[in-house]
Design an enzyme around this catalytic site. Structure first.
Site, PDB file in Angstrom:
ATOM      1  N   HIS A   1      -1.427   6.328   2.821  1.00 44.44           N
ATOM      2  CA  HIS A   1      -2.835   6.574   3.187  1.00 44.44           C
ATOM      3  C   HIS A   1      -2.833   7.412   4.470  1.00 44.44           C
ATOM      4  O   HIS A   1      -2.301   8.518   4.477  1.00 44.44           O
ATOM      5  CB  HIS A   1      -3.520   5.204   3.315  1.00 44.44           C
ATOM      6  CG  HIS A   1      -5.004   5.205   3.441  1.00 44.44           C
ATOM      7  ND1 HIS A   1      -5.794   6.297   3.175  1.00 44.44           N
ATOM      8  CD2 HIS A   1      -5.874   4.205   3.815  1.00 44.44           C
ATOM      9  CE1 HIS A   1      -7.070   5.978   3.367  1.00 44.44           C
ATOM     10  NE2 HIS A   1      -7.143   4.719   3.765  1.00 44.44           N
TER      11      HIS A   1
ATOM     12  N   HIS B   1      -3.554  12.743  -4.796  1.00 37.84           N
ATOM     13  CA  HIS B   1      -4.710  11.926  -4.424  1.00 37.84           C
ATOM     14  C   HIS B   1      -5.192  11.174  -5.648  1.00 37.84           C
ATOM     15  O   HIS B   1      -5.137  11.706  -6.756  1.00 37.84           O
ATOM     16  CB  HIS B   1      -5.843  12.817  -3.882  1.00 37.84           C
ATOM     17  CG  HIS B   1      -6.843  12.055  -3.101  1.00 37.84           C
ATOM     18  ND1 HIS B   1      -7.893  11.404  -3.684  1.00 37.84           N
ATOM     19  CD2 HIS B   1      -6.932  11.814  -1.766  1.00 37.84           C
ATOM     20  CE1 HIS B   1      -8.590  10.805  -2.742  1.00 37.84           C
ATOM     21  NE2 HIS B   1      -8.030  11.020  -1.575  1.00 37.84           N
TER      22      HIS B   1
ATOM     23  N   ASP C   1      -4.285  15.201   4.550  1.00 37.36           N
ATOM     24  CA  ASP C   1      -3.210  14.962   5.514  1.00 37.36           C
ATOM     25  C   ASP C   1      -2.228  16.120   5.639  1.00 37.36           C
ATOM     26  O   ASP C   1      -1.399  16.120   6.544  1.00 37.36           O
ATOM     27  CB  ASP C   1      -2.429  13.690   5.129  1.00 37.36           C
ATOM     28  CG  ASP C   1      -3.165  12.412   5.520  1.00 37.36           C
ATOM     29  OD1 ASP C   1      -3.959  12.475   6.469  1.00 37.36           O
ATOM     30  OD2 ASP C   1      -2.943  11.373   4.878  1.00 37.36           O
TER      31      ASP C   1
END
Ligand code: ACO
Length: 385
Positions: free
Chosen positions: A228, A267, A321
């Site tokens: 995450h 994702h 990210d």
């Protein structure tokens, strides 16, 4: 004896994929088109025109603020930035080596003990607690970082907005307008993202009618993991390991062959390019050119090219990210603060979902499908081998 094993048709979704667990009007993701809206407004428009404070108001209250309401909200955020003295003292005593996400977890829980609104469960009291948490998280991160680096802490500057003030408290000098704007955009892009793992963790805690502070602490714990929010600092580690763009092909091939994950890709919801990554990539590119240091962006772009070529058909693309770390690197943010900075931005999304869900609360209580034996005789310890 009752029925211990489920019989008949059961629905099981590993990792709760596709399960609708709440109704929400906070944000929506179109995972095939790569679109994200907050309260109906496209993320691109918010990145261009809004500020983190205005976006926070939008997420918490459901609509864009009037000028007067925004000023009041900004004033409140600035007033609530200071930490209780005991928390400041404690931050100075904490060891310098734990991951800053662990420090954040401890400090947010600690600050809650001194929250003057701690006992207030009315909407106004909860909102005050929420704004205080959002306002204090940057101060906790900056104070801890200054202390562990042997530097004087820098108190919040009431003249600065949320993003600029964080960079100021971290570096001890005011950022220029451009740096503050880029960081502000990064915060907006990370502010909210539906029922991701950390938001869901916050909601599960809140659904027991626990308090908002406990919910945020649960969320911080969930965000820390490398699948995450913890992916962003690992991306830069990977770029360092690779060293130069011409080595990216070999690195990615070996990683995929060994079934290792490439951090910053894939994702659960997006099966295309994450719209937040698209915006952050532009800033990463811009800052790399500005500082004439293109090493990271060139490796990053090469990895992206290889990953899309190899795994694009599986729906694996860069996520938020992947490029955020390069942006933070050029803003002088230490690598192990990338995930705390994510928490700083996402705190508003956590709070918005907790407030929304608990208005029509039902405790979360899913079930596991029992696959163990139905009867085992108890074996006394002397007879076990
Ligand atoms: N690198 C290589 N392969 C990947 C990656 C990746 N980053 N992500 C997914 N895959 C592959 C899996 O190996 C799997 O392949 P298989 O079907 O052949 O077994 C397939 O894609 C589906 O993967 P799942 O793990 O089932 O996808 P899930 O939706 O459960 O996980 C997650 C999503 C955790 C984000 C995953 O893509 C991942 O581990 N990414 C790397 C970590 C990361 O960047 N996390 C940040 C996500 S964004 C955020 O939380 C802010």
């Amino acid at each position: 004896m009752g029925v211990l094993k489920d019989t008949g048709q059961i629905e099981y979704s590993r990792g709760l994929e596709g399960v609708i667990a709440a109704l929400s009007s906070i944000s929506a993701i179109d995972g095939t088109q790569g679109k994200l809206i907050y309260r109906g407004i496209p993320i691109e428009a918010l990145a261009k025109y809004s500020t983190y404070e205005e976006t926070s108001y939008l997420l918490l209250y459901g609509e864009l603020p009037t000028k007067e309401n925004l000023e009041k909200f900004e004033r409140e955020m600035r007033e609530l930035r200071n930490l209780p003295e005991k928390v400041e003292e404690c931050l100075k005593e904490l060891p310098p080596d734990p991951h800053p996400m662990d420090i954040l977890k401890v400090a947010v829980a600690h600050a809650a003990l001194y929250d003057p609104d701690r006992q207030r469960a009315c909407r106004e009291g909860v909102m005050r607690k929420v704004i205080r948490i959002i306002a204090q998280i940057p101060t906790i991160i900056a104070y801890y970082h200054r202390t562990r680096s042997g530097k004087e802490v820098v108190p919040p500057d009431p003249e600065l907005g949320h993003a600029a003030n964080f960079l100021y408290m971290l570096h001890g000098k005011r950022p220029d307008e451009e740096e503050a704007k880029i960081f502000d955009v990064a915060l907006i892009l990370h502010a909210e993202h539906g029922l991701n793992a950390s938001t869901f963790a916050a909601m599960v805690t809140a659904s027991t009618l626990s308090d908002i502070n406990s919910a945020i602490v649960s969320a911080i714990g969930a965000l820390k993991g490398p699948l995450h929010g913890g992916a962003n600092e690992r991306v830069l580690k990977m770029l360092d390991e690779i060293g130069s763009a011409d080595k990216a092909e070999e690195y990615v091939h070996n990683a995929l062959k060994e079934k290792r994950r490439i951090m910053g890709f894939g994702h659960r919801v997006y099966k295309t390019y994450d719209p937040r990554a698209r915006i952050l990539k532009e800033y990463a590119e811009y800052l790399s050119n500005k500082y004439n240091d293109r090493k990271y962006i060139e490796i990053g772009e090469k990895i992206e090219e290889i990953m899309i070529r190899e795994l694009g058909k599986k729906g694996i693309f860069p996520n938020v990210d992947f490029y955020s770390g390069i942006v933070y690197h050029f803003l002088g943010i230490p690598r192990d603060l990338f995930t705390p900075v994510f928490a700083m931005a996402r705190s508003v999304g956590w709070a918005a979902h907790v407030c929304e869900y608990t208005q029509n609360n039902r405790i979360f209580r899913p079930r596991a499908y029992y696959i163990g034996p139905e009867y085992v005789e108890y074996n006394p310890i002397e007879q076990r081998r």
